[in-house]
Design an enzyme around this catalytic site. Sequence first.
Site, PDB file in Angstrom:
ATOM      1  N   LYS A  18       0.857  -1.189   0.000  1.00 24.15           N
ATOM      2  CA  LYS A  18       0.000   0.000   0.000  1.00 24.15           C
ATOM      3  C   LYS A  18       0.891   1.236   0.000  1.00 24.15           C
ATOM      4  CE  LYS A  18      -1.789   2.826   2.759  1.00 24.15           C
ATOM      5  NZ  LYS A  18      -1.675   4.065   1.956  1.00 24.15           N
ATOM      6  N   GLU A  46       9.683  16.044  14.762  1.00 18.68           N
ATOM      7  CA  GLU A  46      10.072  15.930  13.361  1.00 18.68           C
ATOM      8  C   GLU A  46       9.275  16.956  12.556  1.00 18.68           C
ATOM      9  OE1 GLU A  46       9.040  12.179  11.573  1.00 18.68           O
ATOM     10  OE2 GLU A  46      11.030  12.016  10.694  1.00 18.68           O
ATOM     11  N   CYS A  54      13.686  11.072   6.625  1.00 19.88           N
ATOM     12  CA  CYS A  54      13.648  10.638   8.017  1.00 19.88           C
ATOM     13  C   CYS A  54      14.986  10.840   8.705  1.00 19.88           C
ATOM     14  CB  CYS A  54      13.259   9.169   8.089  1.00 19.88           C
ATOM     15  SG  CYS A  54      14.301   8.130   7.046  1.00 19.88           S
ATOM     16  N   GLU A  93       9.874   1.149  10.626  1.00 19.31           N
ATOM     17  CA  GLU A  93      10.965   2.100  10.315  1.00 19.31           C
ATOM     18  C   GLU A  93      10.327   3.477  10.438  1.00 19.31           C
ATOM     19  OE1 GLU A  93      13.912   0.905   9.657  1.00 19.31           O
ATOM     20  OE2 GLU A  93      13.442  -1.168   9.148  1.00 19.31           O
TER      21      GLU A  93
HETATM   22  P1  NAD Z   1       2.542   8.244   7.838  1.00 16.84           P
HETATM   23  O1  NAD Z   1       2.839   7.441   9.044  1.00 16.84           O
HETATM   24  O2  NAD Z   1       1.501   9.297   7.921  1.00 16.84           O
HETATM   25  O3  NAD Z   1       2.083   7.281   6.644  1.00 16.84           O
HETATM   26  C1  NAD Z   1       2.886   6.196   6.208  1.00 16.84           C
HETATM   27  C2  NAD Z   1       1.992   5.169   5.542  1.00 16.84           C
HETATM   28  O4  NAD Z   1       1.078   4.669   6.519  1.00 16.84           O
HETATM   29  C3  NAD Z   1       1.144   5.719   4.405  1.00 16.84           C
HETATM   30  O5  NAD Z   1       1.032   4.751   3.391  1.00 16.84           O
HETATM   31  C4  NAD Z   1      -0.198   5.949   5.070  1.00 16.84           C
HETATM   32  O6  NAD Z   1      -1.304   5.899   4.188  1.00 16.84           O
HETATM   33  C5  NAD Z   1      -0.250   4.802   6.053  1.00 16.84           C
HETATM   34  N1  NAD Z   1      -1.125   5.050   7.201  1.00 16.84           N
HETATM   35  C6  NAD Z   1      -1.438   6.252   7.763  1.00 16.84           C
HETATM   36  N2  NAD Z   1      -2.305   6.079   8.777  1.00 16.84           N
HETATM   37  C7  NAD Z   1      -2.536   4.742   8.876  1.00 16.84           C
HETATM   38  C8  NAD Z   1      -3.347   3.952   9.719  1.00 16.84           C
HETATM   39  N3  NAD Z   1      -4.087   4.489  10.664  1.00 16.84           N
HETATM   40  N4  NAD Z   1      -3.336   2.603   9.532  1.00 16.84           N
HETATM   41  C9  NAD Z   1      -2.581   2.043   8.560  1.00 16.84           C
HETATM   42  N5  NAD Z   1      -1.814   2.747   7.714  1.00 16.84           N
HETATM   43  C10 NAD Z   1      -1.774   4.092   7.876  1.00 16.84           C
HETATM   44  O7  NAD Z   1       3.942   8.827   7.358  1.00 16.84           O
HETATM   45  P2  NAD Z   1       4.230   9.755   6.101  1.00 16.84           P
HETATM   46  O8  NAD Z   1       3.791  11.134   6.417  1.00 16.84           O
HETATM   47  O9  NAD Z   1       3.728   9.105   4.867  1.00 16.84           O
HETATM   48  O10 NAD Z   1       5.830   9.664   6.026  1.00 16.84           O
HETATM   49  C11 NAD Z   1       6.664  10.448   6.778  1.00 16.84           C
HETATM   50  C12 NAD Z   1       7.194   9.665   7.964  1.00 16.84           C
HETATM   51  O11 NAD Z   1       7.906   8.516   7.506  1.00 16.84           O
HETATM   52  C13 NAD Z   1       8.194  10.461   8.772  1.00 16.84           C
HETATM   53  O12 NAD Z   1       7.927  10.288  10.134  1.00 16.84           O
HETATM   54  C14 NAD Z   1       9.525   9.834   8.387  1.00 16.84           C
HETATM   55  O13 NAD Z   1      10.533   9.996   9.352  1.00 16.84           O
HETATM   56  C15 NAD Z   1       9.149   8.420   8.196  1.00 16.84           C
HETATM   57  N6  NAD Z   1      10.150   7.698   7.404  1.00 16.84           N
HETATM   58  C16 NAD Z   1      10.982   6.805   8.034  1.00 16.84           C
HETATM   59  C17 NAD Z   1      11.961   6.122   7.314  1.00 16.84           C
HETATM   60  C18 NAD Z   1      12.882   5.115   7.974  1.00 16.84           C
HETATM   61  O14 NAD Z   1      13.476   4.306   7.276  1.00 16.84           O
HETATM   62  N7  NAD Z   1      13.004   5.118   9.298  1.00 16.84           N
HETATM   63  C19 NAD Z   1      12.098   6.362   5.944  1.00 16.84           C
HETATM   64  C20 NAD Z   1      11.242   7.279   5.335  1.00 16.84           C
HETATM   65  C21 NAD Z   1      10.263   7.931   6.071  1.00 16.84           C
END
Ligand code: NAD
Length: 496
Positions: free
Chosen positions: A188, A398, A299, A264
């Site tokens: 997804k 963040e 991130c 992650e």
């Molecule tokens: P997010 O957590 O809002 O969303 C990530 C994914 O989860 C999306 O596909 C989203 O649709 C899904 N999602 C959101 N709410 C959900 C729920 N209630 N149930 C199931 N799935 C759900 O994050 P974002 O805004 O897309 O990405 C940014 C974040 O990702 C930042 O915190 C960043 O640090 C992190 N990130 C971490 C790494 C790593 O390797 N540690 C790498 C890239 C990004």
Amino acid sequence: MTSTAWHDRAAGLTFDGRSVIDGQRCATLSGQTFAKCSPVHGRLLGPVARGQPEDIDRAVRSARAAFADGRWSRQAPAARKAVLQRWAELITAHRDELALLETLDMGKPIQFSRTVDVPATACCIAWYGEAIDKLYDEVAPTGAHALALITREPMGVIGAIVPWNYPMIMAAWKLGPALASGNSVVLKPSEKSPYTALRLAELALQAGLPQGVLNVVPGFGHEAGEALARHAEVDAIGFTGSTRVGRRMLNYAAESNLKRVYNELGGKSAFIVFDDVKDLEKAARTAAACVFFNQGESCNAPTRVLVHESLMDDALACMQQEAGGWQAGDPLDERTRLGAMVDEGQLHTVLRYVDQGLGEGATLAHGGRQTRADTGGHYVEPTILSNAHNGMKVAREEIFGPVLTLIPFRTEAEAIALANDSPYGLQASIWSGQIDRVHRVARALQAGTVHVNQYDEDDITVPFGGVKQSGNGRDKSLHAFDKYTELKTTWLRIEA
Ligand code: NAD
């Protein structure tokens, strides 16, 4: 290519937002879609399938059937390798198309989509394909009466849920090890960046990946994402995203089938410049460039820059100079280094944090404003907040924008304490010319990766992931196979 040529190509691009399930493009069962606009200019790219629990269920059942009949899971590793290598070649062959989709979808400059995102995605898929027929299982050191085999088996169906900041790379970090080891996957992508994941799945089919092995269902987190993470037929979730949603993943697993959850998550990485740094200008410019790269939507961006107080004025001057080279521009112009924020909400989040930082006493040393509003896109200036301290919101949370927070320190012990005083523990960087100090501080830092006199030079061969609230898993390297395989012991008695 000129920006006019890229805009012409963009005008002729196909945006197919339908899911890929069981090897076919398909609409949602309910017919629901959502509108996906580009952050580059604010215009509609197209309707995208708004996956619902019944679409996820269909995709998971397709993945389960593919796993059970062995069309992929029981292929010889060398055969899986050949498919993954063909897939990587196709990704490279479609470099401009994929780069353009990525840039229009989430706003990053085309030069980086072409030279970073597409090559890293192809490299990751090829690397796991290349690795899979070189991994051996184990024979335990038992007595003469027994033969005990320790073998790795694919888990079954993996749910991959990924963010929008590096849509292709984050997907590849899950798909490479999960598919190479024989699993089926339901992916997804983020609702903010669905297009490249769908196109990657089509290229995988073209490369010979059997139908049903990789399914991609776009949609929102609280609908498609939650349904996938709760599904009883999903054996593990590979999640990359925010710490807030990572917590939910653990709940979903606890409340459903106790599937494995690999998170992650976010970061607030510290970049420490000691007074014995060999090249202050290089350190300061590297810090700024790594915060501004990808619009700060990384991130591992080193957003807390800790500088010895005696170097602060010179470091700030170098960072301001570096910021001058990161003015926001048209992402389809190959000279642009700072593109558009992913959407209007993210733009306003960044502006709000800057206001909060100033309200708490930080000084605006560069940028801080919205820009290029006339384009209809969402752009912000590269921003430096100086005179900050580690208790400020901008140092603790963040921001996910091009905002660098500059914090002074006096002693090595204080630098370590400040770096570790964070709920996150993703990465850190040490800039020092003293070998003893480098090792001492590296051991003391709570981080998944410690960079020394550089930042972000790692590659696919080393693990990526964090400690504390930055997560529990590791993407990249051979260690990623641990997430998508189970160990089995087979103990045979040998009669005398
Ligand atoms: P997010 O957590 O809002 O969303 C990530 C994914 O989860 C999306 O596909 C989203 O649709 C899904 N999602 C959101 N709410 C959900 C729920 N209630 N149930 C199931 N799935 C759900 O994050 P974002 O805004 O897309 O990405 C940014 C974040 O990702 C930042 O915190 C960043 O640090 C992190 N990130 C971490 C790494 C790593 O390797 N540690 C790498 C890239 C990004």
